[in-house]
Motif scaffolding. Structure first.
Motif, PDB file in Angstrom:
ATOM      1  N   ALA A  26       0.807  -1.221   0.000  1.00  0.00           N
ATOM      2  CA  ALA A  26       0.000   0.000   0.000  1.00  0.00           C
ATOM      3  C   ALA A  26       0.843   1.276   0.000  1.00  0.00           C
ATOM      4  CB  ALA A  26      -0.927   0.006   1.214  1.00  0.00           C
ATOM      5  N   LEU A  27       2.168   1.151   0.106  1.00  0.00           N
ATOM      6  CA  LEU A  27       3.037   2.325   0.180  1.00  0.00           C
ATOM      7  C   LEU A  27       3.517   2.755  -1.206  1.00  0.00           C
ATOM      8  CD1 LEU A  27       5.297   1.335   3.221  1.00  0.00           C
ATOM      9  CD2 LEU A  27       3.199   2.713   3.232  1.00  0.00           C
ATOM     10  N   LYS A  28       3.583   4.053  -1.392  1.00  0.00           N
ATOM     11  CA  LYS A  28       4.149   4.606  -2.630  1.00  0.00           C
ATOM     12  C   LYS A  28       4.538   6.053  -2.389  1.00  0.00           C
ATOM     13  CE  LYS A  28       3.307   5.535  -7.517  1.00  0.00           C
ATOM     14  NZ  LYS A  28       2.282   5.592  -8.599  1.00  0.00           N
ATOM     15  N   ASP A  29       5.806   6.370  -2.635  1.00  0.00           N
ATOM     16  CA  ASP A  29       6.303   7.754  -2.564  1.00  0.00           C
ATOM     17  C   ASP A  29       5.980   8.435  -1.238  1.00  0.00           C
ATOM     18  OD1 ASP A  29       7.181   7.390  -5.193  1.00  0.00           O
ATOM     19  OD2 ASP A  29       5.307   8.149  -6.041  1.00  0.00           O
ATOM     20  N   GLY A  30       6.166   7.717  -0.145  1.00  0.00           N
ATOM     21  CA  GLY A  30       5.963   8.320   1.167  1.00  0.00           C
ATOM     22  C   GLY A  30       4.521   8.540   1.551  1.00  0.00           C
ATOM     23  N   LYS A  31       3.593   7.841   0.918  1.00  0.00           N
ATOM     24  CA  LYS A  31       2.174   7.968   1.223  1.00  0.00           C
ATOM     25  C   LYS A  31       1.507   6.595   1.150  1.00  0.00           C
ATOM     26  CE  LYS A  31       1.928  12.487   1.647  1.00  0.00           C
ATOM     27  NZ  LYS A  31       1.588  13.125   2.956  1.00  0.00           N
ATOM     28  N   LEU A  32       0.305   6.509   1.714  1.00  0.00           N
ATOM     29  CA  LEU A  32      -0.532   5.332   1.500  1.00  0.00           C
ATOM     30  C   LEU A  32      -1.208   5.512   0.148  1.00  0.00           C
ATOM     31  CD1 LEU A  32      -2.106   4.794   5.035  1.00  0.00           C
ATOM     32  CD2 LEU A  32      -0.606   3.209   3.828  1.00  0.00           C
ATOM     33  N   ALA A  33      -0.478   5.154  -0.900  1.00  0.00           N
ATOM     34  CA  ALA A  33      -0.952   5.412  -2.263  1.00  0.00           C
ATOM     35  C   ALA A  33      -0.668   4.248  -3.202  1.00  0.00           C
ATOM     36  CB  ALA A  33      -0.297   6.694  -2.800  1.00  0.00           C
ATOM     37  N   GLY A  34      -0.331   3.086  -2.646  1.00  0.00           N
ATOM     38  CA  GLY A  34      -0.058   1.918  -3.469  1.00  0.00           C
ATOM     39  C   GLY A  34      -1.330   1.274  -3.990  1.00  0.00           C
ATOM     40  N   ALA A  35      -1.153   0.138  -4.661  1.00  0.00           N
ATOM     41  CA  ALA A  35      -2.272  -0.505  -5.354  1.00  0.00           C
ATOM     42  C   ALA A  35      -3.421  -0.868  -4.419  1.00  0.00           C
ATOM     43  CB  ALA A  35      -1.763  -1.759  -6.072  1.00  0.00           C
ATOM     44  N   ASN A  36      -3.120  -1.302  -3.207  1.00  0.00           N
ATOM     45  CA  ASN A  36      -4.165  -1.723  -2.280  1.00  0.00           C
ATOM     46  C   ASN A  36      -4.378  -0.714  -1.154  1.00  0.00           C
ATOM     47  OD1 ASN A  36      -1.658  -2.262  -1.135  1.00  0.00           O
ATOM     48  ND2 ASN A  36      -2.436  -3.970   0.093  1.00  0.00           N
ATOM     49  N   ALA A  37      -3.998   0.535  -1.389  1.00  0.00           N
ATOM     50  CA  ALA A  37      -4.086   1.549  -0.332  1.00  0.00           C
ATOM     51  C   ALA A  37      -5.514   1.728   0.165  1.00  0.00           C
ATOM     52  CB  ALA A  37      -3.527   2.875  -0.829  1.00  0.00           C
ATOM     53  N   ASP A  38      -6.479   1.707  -0.730  1.00  0.00           N
ATOM     54  CA  ASP A  38      -7.869   1.910  -0.305  1.00  0.00           C
ATOM     55  C   ASP A  38      -8.319   0.807   0.646  1.00  0.00           C
ATOM     56  OD1 ASP A  38      -8.051   4.219  -1.789  1.00  0.00           O
ATOM     57  OD2 ASP A  38      -9.057   3.276  -3.502  1.00  0.00           O
ATOM     58  N   GLU A  39      -7.882  -0.419   0.380  1.00  0.00           N
ATOM     59  CA  GLU A  39      -8.232  -1.529   1.260  1.00  0.00           C
ATOM     60  C   GLU A  39      -7.620  -1.321   2.650  1.00  0.00           C
ATOM     61  OE1 GLU A  39      -7.743  -6.399   1.543  1.00  0.00           O
ATOM     62  OE2 GLU A  39      -6.255  -5.212   0.430  1.00  0.00           O
ATOM     63  N   ILE A  40      -6.350  -0.935   2.690  1.00  0.00           N
ATOM     64  CA  ILE A  40      -5.665  -0.746   3.976  1.00  0.00           C
ATOM     65  C   ILE A  40      -6.269   0.428   4.731  1.00  0.00           C
ATOM     66  CG2 ILE A  40      -3.457  -0.226   5.066  1.00  0.00           C
ATOM     67  CD1 ILE A  40      -3.783  -3.082   3.773  1.00  0.00           C
ATOM     68  N   ILE A  41      -6.576   1.502   4.035  1.00  0.00           N
ATOM     69  CA  ILE A  41      -7.222   2.649   4.682  1.00  0.00           C
ATOM     70  C   ILE A  41      -8.583   2.241   5.236  1.00  0.00           C
ATOM     71  CG2 ILE A  41      -8.294   4.899   4.234  1.00  0.00           C
ATOM     72  CD1 ILE A  41      -5.936   5.440   2.302  1.00  0.00           C
ATOM     73  N   GLY A  42      -9.314   1.415   4.501  1.00  0.00           N
ATOM     74  CA  GLY A  42     -10.599   0.924   4.987  1.00  0.00           C
ATOM     75  C   GLY A  42     -10.463   0.133   6.273  1.00  0.00           C
ATOM     76  N   ILE A  43      -9.423  -0.681   6.365  1.00  0.00           N
ATOM     77  CA  ILE A  43      -9.176  -1.448   7.590  1.00  0.00           C
ATOM     78  C   ILE A  43      -8.855  -0.518   8.752  1.00  0.00           C
ATOM     79  CG2 ILE A  43      -7.513  -3.015   8.687  1.00  0.00           C
ATOM     80  CD1 ILE A  43      -7.418  -4.526   5.989  1.00  0.00           C
ATOM     81  N   TYR A  69      10.016 -11.121   0.639  1.00  0.00           N
ATOM     82  CA  TYR A  69       8.981 -10.261   0.087  1.00  0.00           C
ATOM     83  C   TYR A  69       9.301  -9.781  -1.315  1.00  0.00           C
ATOM     84  CZ  TYR A  69       6.283  -5.913  -0.542  1.00  0.00           C
ATOM     85  OH  TYR A  69       5.490  -4.906  -1.034  1.00  0.00           O
ATOM     86  N   VAL A  70       8.299  -9.827  -2.174  1.00  0.00           N
ATOM     87  CA  VAL A  70       8.383  -9.268  -3.514  1.00  0.00           C
ATOM     88  C   VAL A  70       7.204  -8.334  -3.693  1.00  0.00           C
ATOM     89  CG1 VAL A  70       8.364  -9.739  -5.987  1.00  0.00           C
ATOM     90  CG2 VAL A  70       9.510 -11.330  -4.429  1.00  0.00           C
ATOM     91  N   LEU A  71       7.487  -7.071  -4.006  1.00  0.00           N
ATOM     92  CA  LEU A  71       6.420  -6.092  -4.207  1.00  0.00           C
ATOM     93  C   LEU A  71       5.544  -6.516  -5.361  1.00  0.00           C
ATOM     94  CD1 LEU A  71       5.270  -3.306  -3.374  1.00  0.00           C
ATOM     95  CD2 LEU A  71       6.785  -2.291  -5.100  1.00  0.00           C
ATOM     96  N   LYS A  72       4.235  -6.458  -5.170  1.00  0.00           N
ATOM     97  CA  LYS A  72       3.328  -6.869  -6.235  1.00  0.00           C
ATOM     98  C   LYS A  72       2.323  -5.760  -6.530  1.00  0.00           C
ATOM     99  CE  LYS A  72       0.235  -9.197  -2.952  1.00  0.00           C
ATOM    100  NZ  LYS A  72      -0.388 -10.490  -2.565  1.00  0.00           N
ATOM    101  N   ASN A  73       1.842  -5.780  -7.740  1.00  0.00           N
ATOM    102  CA  ASN A  73       0.766  -4.886  -8.165  1.00  0.00           C
ATOM    103  C   ASN A  73       1.037  -3.437  -7.880  1.00  0.00           C
ATOM    104  OD1 ASN A  73      -0.735  -7.177  -8.923  1.00  0.00           O
ATOM    105  ND2 ASN A  73      -1.556  -7.392  -6.832  1.00  0.00           N
ATOM    106  N   ARG A  74       2.277  -2.977  -8.179  1.00  0.00           N
ATOM    107  CA  ARG A  74       2.616  -1.575  -7.946  1.00  0.00           C
ATOM    108  C   ARG A  74       1.707  -0.668  -8.772  1.00  0.00           C
ATOM    109  NH1 ARG A  74       3.851   1.011  -4.157  1.00  0.00           N
ATOM    110  NH2 ARG A  74       6.053   0.528  -3.815  1.00  0.00           N
ATOM    111  N   LYS A  75       1.014   0.215  -8.091  1.00  0.00           N
ATOM    112  CA  LYS A  75       0.105   1.160  -8.740  1.00  0.00           C
ATOM    113  C   LYS A  75       0.901   2.194  -9.506  1.00  0.00           C
ATOM    114  CE  LYS A  75      -3.766   4.209  -7.511  1.00  0.00           C
ATOM    115  NZ  LYS A  75      -4.542   4.721  -6.350  1.00  0.00           N
ATOM    116  N   LYS A  76       0.516   2.438 -10.739  1.00  0.00           N
ATOM    117  CA  LYS A  76       1.233   3.401 -11.578  1.00  0.00           C
ATOM    118  C   LYS A  76       0.521   4.728 -11.607  1.00  0.00           C
ATOM    119  CE  LYS A  76       3.160  -0.233 -14.526  1.00  0.00           C
ATOM    120  NZ  LYS A  76       3.286  -0.758 -15.898  1.00  0.00           N
TER     121      LYS A  76
END
Length: 360
Positions: free
Chosen positions: A266-283, A353-360
């Motif tokens: 869920a991490l990207k560029d110092g924010k919760l902005a990765g591919a599954n960020a919405d799911e993690i924020i929901g939790i 760990y291998v990063l998966k589904n990196r949000k572009k």
């Protein structure tokens, strides 16, 4: 009167005295042995964003899959978890390392650091130095040296937060005696900044963003700037938990590592902005008192090693600071309180760990 059950076309008479027992057995079989064998694990939390991995493992069912039920117990700081961890009243703790942890080890209390919970690599300085907005706006506070004489909020003396304060003071050519340290919980710091009861505070997310949003304070520096790669928060296993329930501890760690990997996705560029960020924020919305998704998107998230290992060099530096401040009683080392075996066993099983589904 009894009742009849038909098995393979044969009528079998069951006496009434046995009927209730049979019904109970059938009901238990329907539940399954996993439900019957579930073990409750008591987890100490600190109302910090770094509690996220615990909540992810809970809400995504990873603990349940391991036959674990969890109970969360909130503390002002991890330092206050040491006594209940040592007494077997708490199984798992999560928060900053403290002088109390090392002093307990020196007394023979076997509490172990077992995994990363919150570290501060570049861009992830989730423990920030906040300064009252009026002091910044007026020009009275411009650099670290301007901490001199101020009232500064930290959670407790001899904690990871106090180490970040120590490093900030050092950058200004100061020492802890140059400020008035006010000890309080992180939510109370937000109120204290707003009421001008303190001038600055060292606090993690979500509290720092809350203080900024209500106009009380400005983020002067993130922890990744003050003390790069600082190992702030860790996962602790109590003596009784790791020694007498090692299989449950291993299962707990497997659930935790799986959740840590979801968090890293869920991490990207110092924010919760990765591919599954919405799911993690929901939790996080489900699990905490912060219900505004936009607040999570503004926060500076913490780093958390998806393979579990902590930054040992940082822990050694922290311990030396505690020793220099006269807070450590007896001879003790980081190696005495560190146990990577649980995390390493999980990584051996799951792979690195291998990063998966990196949000572009």
């Amino acid at each position: 009167m009894g009742r009849f059950f038909r098995l393979s076309h044969a009528a079998v008479h069951v006496p009434a005295s046995l009927l209730s027992s049979l019904i109970a057995v059938v009901a238990l079989a329907g539940l399954g042995f996993d439900a019957l064998a579930a073990t409750t694990v008591r987890i100490g939390t600190t109302n910090s964003i770094s509690d996220a991995t615990f909540f992810i493992a809970d809400k995504k069912g990873y603990f349940k899959e391991e036959g674990i039920d969890v109970t969360f117990i909130a503390f002002d700081s991890a330092a206050k978890m040491i006594a209940p961890l040592g007494a077997g009243q708490l199984d798992v703790g999560g928060g900053a390392t403290s002088a109390g942890l090392y002093n307990a080890a020196a007394r023979g209390i076997n509490i172990k650091i077992v995994a990363d919970k919150g570290s501060m690599p570049p861009g992830y300085g989730f423990m920030s130095q906040l300064v009252r907005k009026d002091l910044i706006d007026s020009g009275k506070f411009k650099s670290f040296k301007d901490l001199k004489g101020l009232k500064v909020g930290i959670s407790t003396n001899g904690s990871g937060g106090s180490v970040v304060l120590h490093e900030a003071l050092k950058k200004g050519g100061l020492n802890p005696k140059d400020v008035e340290q006010i000890f309080m919980g992180f939510p109370q710091m937000v109120i204290a900044l707003q009421n001008r009861a303190i001038d600055a505070g060292f606090m993690p997310e979500p509290n720092s963003t809350q203080a900024i949003q209500n106009g009380a304070a400005v983020r002067f520096a993130g922890g990744d700037i003050i003390d790069p790669n600082h190992q702030l928060a860790v996962v602790l296993f109590g003596d009784d938990f790791s020694k007498n329930h090692p299989e449950v501890a291993r299962k707990f760690m497997r659930a935790y590592i799986r959740a840590a990997r979801d968090y890293n996705d869920a991490l990207k560029d110092g924010k919760l902005a990765g591919a599954n960020a919405d799911e993690i924020i929901g939790i996080l919305i489900q699990s905490t008192e912060i219900k505004d998704p936009n607040l999570y998107k503004m926060m500076v998230p913490h780093g958390c090693n998806p393979d579990g290992r902590v930054n040992v060099a940082s822990l050694k530096k922290n311990l030396q600071i505690f020793k220099d401040q006269g807070l450590i009683q007896g001879n003790v080392s980081v190696d005495q309180v560190l146990d990577h075996s649980f995390a390493d066993a999980v990584v051996k099983e799951l792979g690195r760990y291998v990063l998966k589904n990196r949000k572009k």
